[in-house]
Design an enzyme around this catalytic site. Structure first.
Site, PDB file in Angstrom:
ATOM      1  N   LYS A  54      -3.151  -0.788  15.954  1.00  0.00           N
ATOM      2  CA  LYS A  54      -3.861  -0.202  14.907  1.00  0.00           C
ATOM      3  C   LYS A  54      -5.090   0.646  15.690  1.00  0.00           C
ATOM      4  CE  LYS A  54      -1.473  -0.979  11.387  1.00  0.00           C
ATOM      5  NZ  LYS A  54      -0.912   0.019  10.402  1.00  0.00           N
ATOM      6  N   SER A  81      -2.359  -7.080  -1.784  1.00  0.00           N
ATOM      7  CA  SER A  81      -1.100  -6.706  -1.108  1.00  0.00           C
ATOM      8  C   SER A  81      -0.306  -8.136  -1.147  1.00  0.00           C
ATOM      9  CB  SER A  81      -1.181  -5.948  -0.062  1.00  0.00           C
ATOM     10  OG  SER A  81      -1.746  -6.640   0.966  1.00  0.00           O
ATOM     11  N   SER A 134      -6.401   0.074  10.527  1.00  0.00           N
ATOM     12  CA  SER A 134      -6.670  -1.219   9.774  1.00  0.00           C
ATOM     13  C   SER A 134      -8.021  -1.514  10.588  1.00  0.00           C
ATOM     14  CB  SER A 134      -5.779  -2.274  10.529  1.00  0.00           C
ATOM     15  OG  SER A 134      -6.237  -3.669   9.918  1.00  0.00           O
ATOM     16  N   ASP A 160      14.192   3.513   9.212  1.00  0.00           N
ATOM     17  CA  ASP A 160      13.710   2.904  10.068  1.00  0.00           C
ATOM     18  C   ASP A 160      12.771   3.756  11.069  1.00  0.00           C
ATOM     19  OD1 ASP A 160      13.022   1.085  12.323  1.00  0.00           O
ATOM     20  OD2 ASP A 160      15.011   0.247  12.372  1.00  0.00           O
ATOM     21  N   TYR A 200      -0.847  -6.463  16.682  1.00  0.00           N
ATOM     22  CA  TYR A 200      -0.942  -5.605  15.384  1.00  0.00           C
ATOM     23  C   TYR A 200      -2.496  -4.889  15.706  1.00  0.00           C
ATOM     24  CZ  TYR A 200      -2.336  -4.650  10.633  1.00  0.00           C
ATOM     25  OH  TYR A 200      -2.802  -4.093   9.532  1.00  0.00           O
ATOM     26  N   ASP A 259      11.780   3.676   3.302  1.00  0.00           N
ATOM     27  CA  ASP A 259      11.581   2.092   3.818  1.00  0.00           C
ATOM     28  C   ASP A 259      12.642   1.844   4.662  1.00  0.00           C
ATOM     29  OD1 ASP A 259       9.310  -0.028   2.766  1.00  0.00           O
ATOM     30  OD2 ASP A 259      11.000  -0.738   3.674  1.00  0.00           O
ATOM     31  N   LEU A 299       0.781  -1.198   0.028  1.00  0.00           N
ATOM     32  CA  LEU A 299       0.048  -0.177  -0.191  1.00  0.00           C
ATOM     33  C   LEU A 299       0.767   1.319   0.010  1.00  0.00           C
ATOM     34  CD1 LEU A 299      -2.898  -0.816   2.415  1.00  0.00           C
ATOM     35  CD2 LEU A 299      -2.639  -1.332   0.194  1.00  0.00           C
TER      36      LEU A 299
HETATM   37  N1  LIG Z   1      -2.720  -4.847   2.898  1.00  0.00           N
HETATM   38  C1  LIG Z   1      -4.040  -4.789   3.790  1.00  0.00           C
HETATM   39  O1  LIG Z   1      -5.073  -5.461   3.353  1.00  0.00           O
HETATM   40  C2  LIG Z   1      -3.969  -3.975   4.834  1.00  0.00           C
HETATM   41  C3  LIG Z   1      -5.105  -3.892   5.549  1.00  0.00           C
HETATM   42  C4  LIG Z   1      -5.364  -3.000   6.713  1.00  0.00           C
HETATM   43  C5  LIG Z   1      -4.311  -2.187   7.000  1.00  0.00           C
HETATM   44  N2  LIG Z   1      -3.138  -2.212   6.114  1.00  0.00           N
HETATM   45  C6  LIG Z   1      -2.261  -1.249   6.716  1.00  0.00           C
HETATM   46  O2  LIG Z   1      -1.653  -0.582   5.604  1.00  0.00           O
HETATM   47  C7  LIG Z   1      -0.032  -0.464   5.556  1.00  0.00           C
HETATM   48  C8  LIG Z   1       0.455  -1.002   4.658  1.00  0.00           C
HETATM   49  O3  LIG Z   1       0.144  -2.563   4.470  1.00  0.00           O
HETATM   50  P1  LIG Z   1       0.802  -3.626   3.232  1.00  0.00           P
HETATM   51  O4  LIG Z   1       0.030  -4.619   3.347  1.00  0.00           O
HETATM   52  O5  LIG Z   1       1.304  -2.760   2.310  1.00  0.00           O
HETATM   53  O6  LIG Z   1       2.236  -4.027   4.363  1.00  0.00           O
HETATM   54  P2  LIG Z   1       3.606  -4.651   3.637  1.00  0.00           P
HETATM   55  O7  LIG Z   1       4.133  -5.478   4.949  1.00  0.00           O
HETATM   56  O8  LIG Z   1       3.401  -5.063   2.542  1.00  0.00           O
HETATM   57  O9  LIG Z   1       4.350  -3.388   3.613  1.00  0.00           O
HETATM   58  C9  LIG Z   1       5.040  -2.577   4.764  1.00  0.00           C
HETATM   59  C10 LIG Z   1       6.298  -2.142   4.365  1.00  0.00           C
HETATM   60  O10 LIG Z   1       6.814  -1.430   5.603  1.00  0.00           O
HETATM   61  C11 LIG Z   1       8.178  -1.456   5.803  1.00  0.00           C
HETATM   62  N3  LIG Z   1       8.494  -1.519   7.057  1.00  0.00           N
HETATM   63  C12 LIG Z   1       8.621  -2.516   7.904  1.00  0.00           C
HETATM   64  N4  LIG Z   1       9.219  -1.951   9.034  1.00  0.00           N
HETATM   65  C13 LIG Z   1       9.576  -0.859   8.859  1.00  0.00           C
HETATM   66  C14 LIG Z   1      10.370  -0.046   9.828  1.00  0.00           C
HETATM   67  N5  LIG Z   1      10.672  -0.216  11.051  1.00  0.00           N
HETATM   68  N6  LIG Z   1      10.642   1.294   9.187  1.00  0.00           N
HETATM   69  C15 LIG Z   1      10.562   1.556   7.920  1.00  0.00           C
HETATM   70  N7  LIG Z   1       9.777   0.731   7.075  1.00  0.00           N
HETATM   71  C16 LIG Z   1       9.385  -0.542   7.659  1.00  0.00           C
HETATM   72  C17 LIG Z   1       8.504  -2.911   4.978  1.00  0.00           C
HETATM   73  O11 LIG Z   1       9.682  -2.911   4.387  1.00  0.00           O
HETATM   74  C18 LIG Z   1       7.432  -2.679   3.791  1.00  0.00           C
HETATM   75  O12 LIG Z   1       7.831  -2.039   2.605  1.00  0.00           O
HETATM   76  C19 LIG Z   1       0.316  -0.886   7.054  1.00  0.00           C
HETATM   77  O13 LIG Z   1       0.139   0.082   8.013  1.00  0.00           O
HETATM   78  C20 LIG Z   1      -0.949  -2.174   7.291  1.00  0.00           C
HETATM   79  O14 LIG Z   1      -1.116  -2.192   8.799  1.00  0.00           O
HETATM   80  C21 LIG Z   1      -2.911  -2.997   5.027  1.00  0.00           C
END
Ligand SMILES: NC(=O)c1ccc[n+]([C@@H]2O[C@H](COP(=O)([O-])OP(=O)(O)OC[C@H]3O[C@@H](n4cnc5c(N)ncnc54)[C@H](O)[C@@H]3O)[C@@H](O)[C@H]2O)c1
Length: 249
Positions: free
Chosen positions: A160, A191, A142, A63, A156, A37, A18
């Site tokens: 959230k 995703s 979320s 980070d 988690y 990232d 996302l």
């Molecule tokens: N995918 C879904 O269906 C969904 C649903 C609800 C909420 N979300 C929220 O959307 C956001 C993105 O979700 P996603 O599915 O793309 O996740 P993802 O795991 O695919 O991507 C997360 C990104 O964060 C980076 N990351 C991890 N630890 C880090 C750190 N310490 N510092 C900086 N970067 C760091 C990772 O390298 C990765 O690129 C998140 O906050 C997630 O909780 C996603």
């Protein structure tokens, strides 16, 4: 109303999923974007793609657990773009460990990235935006923070839910300075995290969605563009639900 031409944005966790889609959506709406990232190569690759499509982007390693490094990276983006108009706190860990089995260390890691990292992001961007008297902060929450979820861990979910509290507090604090702070609460968006689920689990999740399908990352990006644009100027302290009707309130 939805143009971000002349605007700048800073996105955490923009290396995939996302975060990458949101960075792309903001860039396509006209913003210059700093993609950050912990996985520097991943952020670089997304930024290179965007630059190939003539978008003005930079990639920075970050980070979000480290406040000093966070402030330094944010300053680097401010130096490059002169100001940051839009902050997207997206980086997160999404473990699904059963609540009976979560080790204390894993609990702390999830809180450090998902909640403390968002707190740092709100505070660092909030100070910058408060001084400028303008800005938009968008936090990725979320549905897991809004209702019981079997698909993700309780750490988690707690992080959230905490983001929703942070969002309201920063929204209240920054409203007099014309800075809006909102959350997006997605559920079941296509995703890498969702793709990693086995087919049977994906079927169960899909069956619980009234619209009968998973969401697209570009639909989350569109919500971020709305909140970042002139169209979203009167929305603050809100949570935008993007869940196909899974939670109606
Ligand atoms: N995918 C879904 O269906 C969904 C649903 C609800 C909420 N979300 C929220 O959307 C956001 C993105 O979700 P996603 O599915 O793309 O996740 P993802 O795991 O695919 O991507 C997360 C990104 O964060 C980076 N990351 C991890 N630890 C880090 C750190 N310490 N510092 C900086 N970067 C760091 C990772 O390298 C990765 O690129 C998140 O906050 C997630 O909780 C996603």
């Amino acid at each position: 109303m939805f143009s971000l031409s002349g605007r700048t944005a800073f996105v955490t966790g923009a290396g995939q999923g996302l975060g990458a889609a949101i960075a792309r959506g903001l860039a396509e709406a006209g913003a210059r974007v700093a993609l950050t990232d912990i996985d520097e190569a991943a952020a670089d690759a997304v930024a290179a793609d965007l630059r190939a499509a003539a978008h003005d982007c930079i990639a920075l390693p970050l980070d979000v657990r480290d406040e000093t490094a966070f402030a330094r990276r944010f300053d680097a983006a401010v130096q490059r773009f002169r100001a940051i108009d839009v902050m997207v706190n997206n980086a997160a860990l999404t473990p699904s460990t059963s609540l009976w089995d979560i080790p204390a260390e894993e609990w702390d890691q999830v809180m450090a990235v998902n909640l403390r990292g968002v707190f740092f992001g709100c505070r660092i961007a909030g100070l910058h935006m408060r001084d400028r008297g303008a800005g938009r902060i968008i936090n990725l929450s979320s549905i897991a923070g809004q209702r019981a979820s079997a698909a993700t861990g309780v750490h988690y979910a707690a992080s959230k839910a905490g983001i929703l509290a942070l969002t309201r507090s920063f929204a209240q604090e920054l409203a007099p300075h014309d800075v809006t702070v909102n959350a997006i609460a997605p559920a079941a968006i296509r995703s890498p995290v969702l793709d990693a689920m086995d087919e049977a689990r994906q079927r169960t999740v899909r069956a619980g969605i009234p619209l009968g399908r998973f969401g697209g990352a570009e639909e989350v990006a569109a919500a971020a563009v709305y909140l970042a644009s002139a169209a979203g100027a009167f929305t603050t302290g809100a949570t935008l639900d993007l869940n196909g009707g899974r939670l109606m309130r």
